[in-house]
Write an enzyme that holds these catalytic residues in place. Sequence first.
Site, PDB file in Angstrom:
ATOM      1  N   THR A   1      33.122  56.040  64.564  1.00  0.00           N
ATOM      2  CA  THR A   1      33.640  55.438  65.794  1.00  0.00           C
ATOM      3  C   THR A   1      33.591  53.918  65.742  1.00  0.00           C
ATOM      4  O   THR A   1      34.503  53.233  66.214  1.00  0.00           O
ATOM      5  CB  THR A   1      32.837  55.948  67.010  1.00  0.00           C
ATOM      6  OG1 THR A   1      32.995  57.367  67.101  1.00  0.00           O
ATOM      7  CG2 THR A   1      33.308  55.293  68.297  1.00  0.00           C
TER       8      THR A   1
ATOM      9  N   GLU B   1      30.980  52.904  26.905  1.00  0.00           N
ATOM     10  CA  GLU B   1      29.728  52.922  27.663  1.00  0.00           C
ATOM     11  C   GLU B   1      29.978  52.686  29.145  1.00  0.00           C
ATOM     12  O   GLU B   1      29.407  53.374  30.006  1.00  0.00           O
ATOM     13  CB  GLU B   1      28.769  51.869  27.112  1.00  0.00           C
ATOM     14  CG  GLU B   1      28.180  52.234  25.756  1.00  0.00           C
ATOM     15  CD  GLU B   1      27.303  51.142  25.181  1.00  0.00           C
ATOM     16  OE1 GLU B   1      26.653  51.402  24.163  1.00  0.00           O
ATOM     17  OE2 GLU B   1      27.263  50.020  25.748  1.00  0.00           O
TER      18      GLU B   1
ATOM     19  N   LYS C   1      25.965  42.115  15.752  1.00  0.00           N
ATOM     20  CA  LYS C   1      26.016  43.459  16.323  1.00  0.00           C
ATOM     21  C   LYS C   1      27.137  43.537  17.362  1.00  0.00           C
ATOM     22  O   LYS C   1      27.258  42.681  18.232  1.00  0.00           O
ATOM     23  CB  LYS C   1      24.684  43.803  16.976  1.00  0.00           C
ATOM     24  CG  LYS C   1      24.493  45.282  17.269  1.00  0.00           C
ATOM     25  CD  LYS C   1      23.055  45.544  17.721  1.00  0.00           C
ATOM     26  CE  LYS C   1      22.741  47.027  17.795  1.00  0.00           C
ATOM     27  NZ  LYS C   1      23.548  47.707  18.819  1.00  0.00           N
TER      28      LYS C   1
ATOM     29  N   HIS D   1      27.739  71.568  17.592  1.00  0.00           N
ATOM     30  CA  HIS D   1      26.298  71.292  17.718  1.00  0.00           C
ATOM     31  C   HIS D   1      25.940  69.948  17.066  1.00  0.00           C
ATOM     32  O   HIS D   1      24.796  69.766  16.626  1.00  0.00           O
ATOM     33  CB  HIS D   1      25.450  72.400  17.083  1.00  0.00           C
ATOM     34  CG  HIS D   1      25.748  73.766  17.616  1.00  0.00           C
ATOM     35  ND1 HIS D   1      25.108  74.304  18.709  1.00  0.00           N
ATOM     36  CD2 HIS D   1      26.636  74.713  17.201  1.00  0.00           C
ATOM     37  CE1 HIS D   1      25.573  75.518  18.955  1.00  0.00           C
ATOM     38  NE2 HIS D   1      26.499  75.791  18.053  1.00  0.00           N
TER      39      HIS D   1
ATOM     40  N   SER E   1      24.407  41.894  21.064  1.00  0.00           N
ATOM     41  CA  SER E   1      22.961  41.723  21.156  1.00  0.00           C
ATOM     42  C   SER E   1      22.616  40.259  21.348  1.00  0.00           C
ATOM     43  O   SER E   1      23.271  39.376  20.795  1.00  0.00           O
ATOM     44  CB  SER E   1      22.285  42.245  19.885  1.00  0.00           C
ATOM     45  OG  SER E   1      20.902  41.944  19.892  1.00  0.00           O
TER      46      SER E   1
END
Length: 466
Positions: free
Chosen positions: A106, A331, A324, A188, A318
């Site tokens: 409301t 992600e 890196k 797996h 990094s």
Amino acid sequence: MTQASTQPQYRIEKDSMGEVNVPADALYQAQTQRAIDNFHFSCHTMPAAFIQALAYIKQTAALTNAQLGLLEGDIANAIADAAQTIIDGEHQKQFPIDVFQTGSGTSSNMNANEVIATLASEILGGDVSPNDHVNMGQSSNDVVPTAIQVSSALSIERELIPALSHLIATLQLKRQEIGDAVKTGRTHLMDAMPVTFDQELGGWQFQIEQAKAAIEQSLHVVKALAQGGTAVGTGINADPRFASAFSDNLAQTTKVSFTSSDNFFYNLSSQDAMVALSGQLKTAAVAMMKIANDLRWMNSGPLAGLGEIELQGLQPGSSIMPGKVNPVIPEAAAMAAAQVIGNDTTITVAGQSGNFQLNVMLPVIAHNILESIELLSNSAVALADKAIATFNVRDDNLQKALARNPILVTALNPVIGYLKAAEIAKKAYKEGKAIIDVAEQETDLDRATLERLLDPAKLAEGGLAG
């Protein structure tokens, strides 16, 4: 010294409960200010898409009431013009109420009524009432469910469906580009029989196609609007012609096929349509998380991981390890998917709060469903443009893994039997040799036959080796 401003910081507004101080420059009035004073639960205000939907509703309601001879044309046009400025993205700061407010929403409905009334009064040069004019033939109890439905449908048709279509098209193009490349399949997370990139990416594509189709199917119920049910579903204080005319007019304005609900009690007392839609958004999120995680695994390394593909480097990975580079887009997409899955839980719980004739967790449903749509739309485009379209295949690593994959011996089962094949696989793995070399030593099959039976490209086609 600078002279202090003599402009008043506040003005006094009145409502049915009395007087309240409102910032002098605010377009909203007393009821909005009361909500601002009462609700301090989060930093989240109602989404822009929801506010735009409220403006569409107020605009369409005013013009419909004028069409039915219930509202003076000049007032209706002033309301419509004022609402259009909000539809166009203006005045967003005039909607500061917390998501965690009264469960009917409301406060947000009155926020829209008051802002539009102020703007319409300025346009008209006369007094436009938030309740009697802007809210004519309406209740918060049908306006807010309708705003949830309208904002969701518009966001899906204008943003999410195009984004998913773009992801599908990008996957199809990538399949054409790299589809013939053969890689080690995995079940797996362990080596299995070979597959092609065309097969693997085709699975992703079909996931997104299925999710998109399910979302589109769920929109059919979402587009059947609550507007016209007013307070409890009976349509009290609304012209009997209003609901149908409203949905027709809104459909014409937005170019989305909105209709009037066949049962307003359903729309006001439940949010089943939004729970179902959220479930389909969750399914799309699950598909995107699967794709994002596959990309991360395939990109892992570059030396000590799978190293099957190389994602585009987008930023240093990094603050301490030079050189890196991380899979930042997958992600981010995975985190967005997690948020959508969590939003679905909230919407599911909120959907259970239909107490008799009204659901009383409407604002949080609006917030979460629209956040989910936004996150999925942005994730689909980011995955398409900054991950899938741009990754490169590391064919050398693919070939090394295929050559040493002991599971290729599965193709020899029909020829030498399962137990003998298992013996060869174990020896190949233990000695670090190619399966073809061990099979040549341990069976009577010649090299040419083994090359034919163990050809990874042929094995990816399925069926019996031959």
